[in-house]
Write an enzyme that holds these catalytic residues in place. Sequence first.
Site, short mmCIF file in Angstrom:
data_model
loop_
_atom_site.label_atom_id
_atom_site.label_comp_id
_atom_site.label_asym_id
_atom_site.label_seq_id
_atom_site.Cartn_x
_atom_site.Cartn_y
_atom_site.Cartn_z
N GLY B 218 -35.52 -20.13 16.94
CA GLY B 218 -36.47 -20.37 17.97
C GLY B 218 -37.84 -19.82 17.78
N SER B 219 -38.59 -19.46 18.80
CA SER B 219 -40.04 -18.92 18.53
C SER B 219 -40.06 -17.53 18.09
CB SER B 219 -40.69 -18.99 19.70
OG SER B 219 -40.09 -17.83 20.73
N SER B 220 -41.26 -17.29 17.39
CA SER B 220 -41.31 -15.90 16.77
C SER B 220 -41.42 -14.60 17.69
CB SER B 220 -42.65 -15.80 15.79
OG SER B 220 -42.55 -16.76 14.89
N ARG B 221 -41.91 -15.00 19.07
CA ARG B 221 -42.09 -14.17 19.97
C ARG B 221 -40.74 -13.71 20.50
NH1 ARG B 221 -41.85 -14.36 25.05
NH2 ARG B 221 -41.50 -16.54 25.06
N VAL B 222 -39.91 -14.64 20.92
CA VAL B 222 -38.41 -14.11 21.29
C VAL B 222 -37.79 -13.59 20.16
CG1 VAL B 222 -36.44 -15.27 22.20
CG2 VAL B 222 -38.52 -16.12 23.02
N ALA B 223 -38.01 -14.03 19.02
CA ALA B 223 -37.18 -13.59 17.84
C ALA B 223 -37.59 -12.03 17.77
CB ALA B 223 -37.47 -14.39 16.57
N GLU B 237 -34.22 -17.39 12.35
CA GLU B 237 -34.90 -18.69 11.93
C GLU B 237 -35.87 -19.08 12.60
OE1 GLU B 237 -36.31 -21.99 11.27
OE2 GLU B 237 -34.42 -22.91 11.55
N CYS B 272 -39.74 -26.98 12.79
CA CYS B 272 -40.24 -25.68 12.27
C CYS B 272 -40.46 -25.81 10.97
CB CYS B 272 -39.14 -24.47 12.37
SG CYS B 272 -37.51 -24.95 12.22
#
Lengths: 491, 491, 491, 491
Positions: B218-223, B237, B272
């Site tokens: 998912g998104s980098s922010r949540v990651a 990823e 992505c």
Amino acid sequence: MVNHSLKLPMCRKRKLSHLWRAYPSVQNMGFITHLEAKKVFNLNGTIFCRYLLLGDVSAKAAHMLAQPEVSDFFSRLIQRVSPKSYKQALGEVHVTQKFLENFSGDQVRFLARSFAVPGNHLGQQSHGYRWPYGPVAIITPFNFPLEIPLLQLMGALYMGNKPTLKVDSKVSIVMEQMLRLLHYCGLPEEDVDFINSDGVTMNKFLLEAKPRMTLFTGSSRVAEKLAADLKGRIRLEDAGFDWKILGPDVQEVDYVAWVCDQDAHACSGQKCSAQSILFMHENWVSSELIPKMLCLAKRRKLEDLTIGPVLTVTTESMLEHIDKLLNIPGSKLLFGGEPLENHSIPKIYGALKPTAVFIPLTEILKSNNFDLVTKEIFGPFQIITDYKHDQLSMVLEACERMHAHLTAAVVSNDPLFLQEVLGKSVNGTTYAGIRARTTGAPQNHWFGPAGDPRGAGIGTPEAIKLVWSCHREIIYDIGPLPQHGEIPSAT
Amino acid sequence: MVNHSLKLPMCRKRKLSHLWRAYPSVQNMGFITHLEAKKVFNLNGTIFCRYLLLGDVSAKAAHMLAQPEVSDFFSRLIQRVSPKSYKQALGEVHVTQKFLENFSGDQVRFLARSFAVPGNHLGQQSHGYRWPYGPVAIITPFNFPLEIPLLQLMGALYMGNKPTLKVDSKVSIVMEQMLRLLHYCGLPEEDVDFINSDGVTMNKFLLEAKPRMTLFTGSSRVAEKLAADLKGRIRLEDAGFDWKILGPDVQEVDYVAWVCDQDAHACSGQKCSAQSILFMHENWVSSELIPKMLCLAKRRKLEDLTIGPVLTVTTESMLEHIDKLLNIPGSKLLFGGEPLENHSIPKIYGALKPTAVFIPLTEILKSNNFDLVTKEIFGPFQIITDYKHDQLSMVLEACERMHAHLTAAVVSNDPLFLQEVLGKSVNGTTYAGIRARTTGAPQNHWFGPAGDPRGAGIGTPEAIKLVWSCHREIIYDIGPLPQHGEIPSAT
Amino acid sequence: MVNHSLKLPMCRKRKLSHLWRAYPSVQNMGFITHLEAKKVFNLNGTIFCRYLLLGDVSAKAAHMLAQPEVSDFFSRLIQRVSPKSYKQALGEVHVTQKFLENFSGDQVRFLARSFAVPGNHLGQQSHGYRWPYGPVAIITPFNFPLEIPLLQLMGALYMGNKPTLKVDSKVSIVMEQMLRLLHYCGLPEEDVDFINSDGVTMNKFLLEAKPRMTLFTGSSRVAEKLAADLKGRIRLEDAGFDWKILGPDVQEVDYVAWVCDQDAHACSGQKCSAQSILFMHENWVSSELIPKMLCLAKRRKLEDLTIGPVLTVTTESMLEHIDKLLNIPGSKLLFGGEPLENHSIPKIYGALKPTAVFIPLTEILKSNNFDLVTKEIFGPFQIITDYKHDQLSMVLEACERMHAHLTAAVVSNDPLFLQEVLGKSVNGTTYAGIRARTTGAPQNHWFGPAGDPRGAGIGTPEAIKLVWSCHREIIYDIGPLPQHGEIPSAT
Amino acid sequence: MVNHSLKLPMCRKRKLSHLWRAYPSVQNMGFITHLEAKKVFNLNGTIFCRYLLLGDVSAKAAHMLAQPEVSDFFSRLIQRVSPKSYKQALGEVHVTQKFLENFSGDQVRFLARSFAVPGNHLGQQSHGYRWPYGPVAIITPFNFPLEIPLLQLMGALYMGNKPTLKVDSKVSIVMEQMLRLLHYCGLPEEDVDFINSDGVTMNKFLLEAKPRMTLFTGSSRVAEKLAADLKGRIRLEDAGFDWKILGPDVQEVDYVAWVCDQDAHACSGQKCSAQSILFMHENWVSSELIPKMLCLAKRRKLEDLTIGPVLTVTTESMLEHIDKLLNIPGSKLLFGGEPLENHSIPKIYGALKPTAVFIPLTEILKSNNFDLVTKEIFGPFQIITDYKHDQLSMVLEACERMHAHLTAAVVSNDPLFLQEVLGKSVNGTTYAGIRARTTGAPQNHWFGPAGDPRGAGIGTPEAIKLVWSCHREIIYDIGPLPQHGEIPSAT
């Protein structure tokens, strides 16, 4: 504790000054790619690519460490800073020497072996590589001043990374000398940045320099902090509360007692693989095991450092811990439990006789006792308990609940018993069979925790590849193009 | 957007109720060990061990997905919840089907292949295993409602884990149907916990349930938040700002233009792996490439979803971003830059024509522009730039500075150019050659980022083993004992 | 014995005529290279490369064999030509089906996985491949009319070869039907040449056609002749005089007796893995093992083919062999030794009750007895002997002296006993542990002899790669050249 | 030619007498199993298992060969018996030294790495091993007196075999000295039997001793005879008629000419990898390639052995061969074609100037010319031809028709041309790219023929495992038994 006037006969040739700069600038941590890594060095008139250069450095350094005067020098240097017997220190040098032999000649490039698989059409193929991270950091503890930093450092280099190394500053003199030896054997000085600092500075450095990967070997407390600080860009080999289970087949009692004594008390228990708890099958209870362990513990003495100072826990706090344990119903002191005598060990360190406390299994599992009983004491101390044949699942539950899963031992030659215990446990380095131990891992098998995606290994080709490289896949797709003639529609 | 009255003709047999419980209790996440994992299931009168059972389920599910009515059902179901053309949706089903074929028969147990190396004496051998983590979690996004969760879920199961799966709730109907199909093919219902919740609840669940490993796509922010929350017990990823470099050898312009159009605009840029930036060698500037790309972009239309709604970025914020870029000196709009017309896409989603903005290379590299230019827009949008022959190192620097390294393409058949670019880059899935693309990764090669120890892969045996298992080593040491007679001294 | 009016409901579509041409011309045996092998086939509108085509054929054929009516058809067809029970015939179909599942999807191309290692300078890399031989031949026997030819044939195709297949003409109807099924599933007709001839013609064909490799499964006599005729361009899986050793730990007597009965008597002993000799540790002598084996042997009956005709040895010659053995001092008939009764088996075949003869170990080892005792009788016949604890080395010597080393079993759970026997023996497929058997090898582990460089394996990825491909290494060395400027001197 | 008064300063310590016994009795060729192989040796007070012992011997011998005085000694000893320049002889020592480095430390045991796969039920696992053959024989030729016998001998030992070694008696003094060095480094004297005899005696020995495997490196004539005599229990590395193809991209003419000169003329063409035929793309015809090759050939001189005696072909028979070739229409002498002058080389050897003969491609392919043109001359002689762009398939046909497929070179950096030629050829060691050569294979990649199941490789881990071990699979099946209760029916 470090005597800087120590003589270093074999490696005077290079100046170390640049190694001791307090703070390598971030710019210096350039990314070394696989192909840049092949840039040639003119060494003794011969042209080497990086992989060959490192194979050559390893062969030469291995040969030097095999010389008695060099291995003796490093063994004594280790003893000066880390309390262990000469034989334990020599063992550390020996493992390091064998590790370097293993990556002689072409073996560094063999580590970089990739694979390829045919694609979907003529001209397409996918290639899978183990790829370097680029700038990386290594932080290692006091208890193995040579083996841990050297093996991880060389692993990082073998896979094409640019490492910055920090060794616990109490013992960093050993690795400083080893770096001189590596330079003498041909390692380019710019390959490694060696930093000498306290933990706070190092933490600040990491946050600023943003290494792509950091290998940390040390305490769980620091490990967890670093993992959060670095958002998980980390591999950890932190402490372990390591267990040993004796199975139903009682045999070779003398041998098993001796292995227990070594596992619990060598290096005064300051190995992350030290035996922290012993589960005895009821058949062993009536054997001579415990009395024999007591005898063996009593052989240990301060003069030859078979027992010695504990660097991270004071005598007081160890005694306090023992007291708390002895409050648990059914518990008893089996041996030890007293401070060492006649010594000049400073108060800031610990000094305890080899100690074992018995706690009933049912008490261990109680939730108000479990954390206390499974608290790791990084010193010559262990818990001992026993279990009935039908209590094996309770033993396995206890092992599963422990928070770290580093080493373990299942002492039995009963194949069905081994199958049961091994299948239901997860410790990364697990010894099985009548000769099983928890300590003394050599360079020829993996050493590290399991069950945690952050877990790091050390020593073997697998460990090096998993810790020091990541998977990359390049798909070559050179054509020819299909002879369709027209452009397909959009999707 | 989900129509729950949808008919599910082929998998009515099982009740789904237990899958939709909001919160699986932590106790249910029991550890499945390798040997427990072998416990038998009586399925249609035949006894299977776990590995064989999963091989059998995979073969059956692959065969079902190969039936036109089933693949059509899933393709249309995907289209209902995720805006993409029928062919793109069908491609997702096809990759899933092939993946399941790959792990038919004995291939699941072949994944569990271990190795052994002789030890130091008779009776000693070290065995290296890929070992399951136990309870794990999987969190997957909206853009591939079937392929991403199914491949990761099966990977987790193949390696012996007990997964809890959460799919973005906008699209989770697809995986819910797929689970019914898997149950129909023999997957035991208790193997997977399927949770349907918002992100906040899921975060709370993870902190309480403490899975040994969490896979997040998912998104980098949540990651980044999850990586810190879970102290790095994670594989990621996350998003990619994916680049394509055209080399000096101009050829097959029609084909390259078509691939660029697909890479940048298929699924409305919501992959992505979508092409985010294109670096053209100066030789390409005078070619027909850009005009051809413009033509191809214009073919796309809302009716067949070759262009469509953008689920995570509004039209307004995309236009704003374009405006900011066009303020950079030397920049210009190449095509697009306008909202889609004649549509009923709600305001909360985005609706933009395929868009490309040119920015000069020297401007991109300026530190005050770099973050703006390399901001990932999860929609039909790309940056285009060009470089002189002697500016290649600037291009490589730009690629190195991007914070994620997912996919990339080097469009050239010049072997020395490929060597240069591939050796100095790190993207996990990199296509090279005149047919190079950035999107459309199938199940037969690795897909995932590189250069980050947290990086997850998907699809291949390597991906499954690296993401869903850890290394464990068991050292058998059964004896016989050496015939020394006496106990060695302590060390 | 073949009834050509047999109905073949599922595969009528293709004509077989070209398969039955007596003599494929040598010119047709063109070399298929890896890259030619990728040439596309337009199958049902989809483009496949060879590897994908074969993965697809395998998946489809596996699915068809999984249909009860198809597996029943093949089981009964096998029974018509090869004397075995329905369950044994069904087992053969099942192994074939699972084998095909194993190479579904991308698994054929995964077999072609190569590796690469960095070279000595920039631009150099060595790539190791498993490469096809090109034109090859396969000759298989009567006892497994489906499994042996199908597995070897597909292995040859998977690795890129062009095979000519000859199956024993008594049973070739089975493979003829299977080829029709493969064609139906998409295998191109020109992929396989199927020849139906006697051995003399086949021998002549081989000498003229000069296949690069010939796989022969069958009798040792023919194998040795072929090896000389073809100057060693051969892989062999010839007969085995297979042994079973019962260790000191007596347990599970019922189970062990049942396994012995199956190993010696299933398919009337006409498996090359059949138990030919049983060595019992003295501890077993006093057990109920032999009486139980006798009971089990008596259950076998002609009606269901649990005992039946012996195709290559007459009753007379078997009885003669038994008489000779009974002349050895200390020998005795344990059970059987008589012809079957009430049957219509033609005289040219054998018909013997399950038979066991005891011979003292010391007599077996005598040089004038050894060849007689270890002569393989391809029928329901075995030698039984016993040994004292200190005679184990004699047992091992006997096993070492046997001329073929195919299968073996060590029935014991004693780890030190297993270590001793396994370390000092060489049989290719060796079962160890209380459940050890000699027959019934599935598709998931290697089956084949060891200790002979001509030995062939069957079934697993390793077997396919070792038998059906050779190692090739391509060293890419694309430059750039070193910048030396002048040409080095000659050496 | 051997001077036995040669001084052997570093290895006088051990008597060689037992090595020179003419005929080791068959009984001495006992089988060494994996576990016997672990029997301990007390070497310098340390206990080693066999694998570790051999790793240690290799490390020590590598270090000795790295000493200038030792490598110089062996280089000069090689030059005394085998006509080659000092640099070529030193190269042979260097490759040997690096090979030994590669198997230092634990690397011998890492070669014995096995694998395991889960079975069908709890307690079952199959283990795949590379297993030794036992007694084996090695026969090596005159042209590489140190490298070939040493690498094959150590490979045989590493995998656990008991080898008997015969080196061509003209040059066996080199290996005799090397064996002394190995003994000095700790190799037990009983590990290797060294036999010095003519071919007839050796043939008789092999037929009587029946080694399980024989490695033969030498002429095709002897190879074919041995293959039949030993019924294929053999691995061969016989002669090669090695080809080089120059692709359409003309570049680096100086470099390519120099490589051609080395490939055709170094060691006076007496390498089995020597360039025997050169196919030039028409684009090269107008280049300076041939004139440059002529110049380079003229630099060679007898004094430094850059050209020298040919040991197996007389001058007369080489001139006769050239005459026959020049009778072919369109053929011409490009350079050489005359005897060497001013030398004292005995008549029984050959003495020819570096020679090249041009033959038109269409003539080469004619069936009455083909055998003549592709006859291998083991001396400084090559065929040169050219081809038009559309004649590539004729070139490939010629390469395919040659009877041996050892080394080859494709000189081009054009990826589609490389793909075409590599995909349609089969030579075992094939160099590709602008730097491609046919000779000078090091220890880090495979060297050996392909396309023949008898083909042997040398040098790499793959070569050692494929040549010196066979596959064995042990299936552990320890239980527990299923709880069925009753015995299944017979099948």
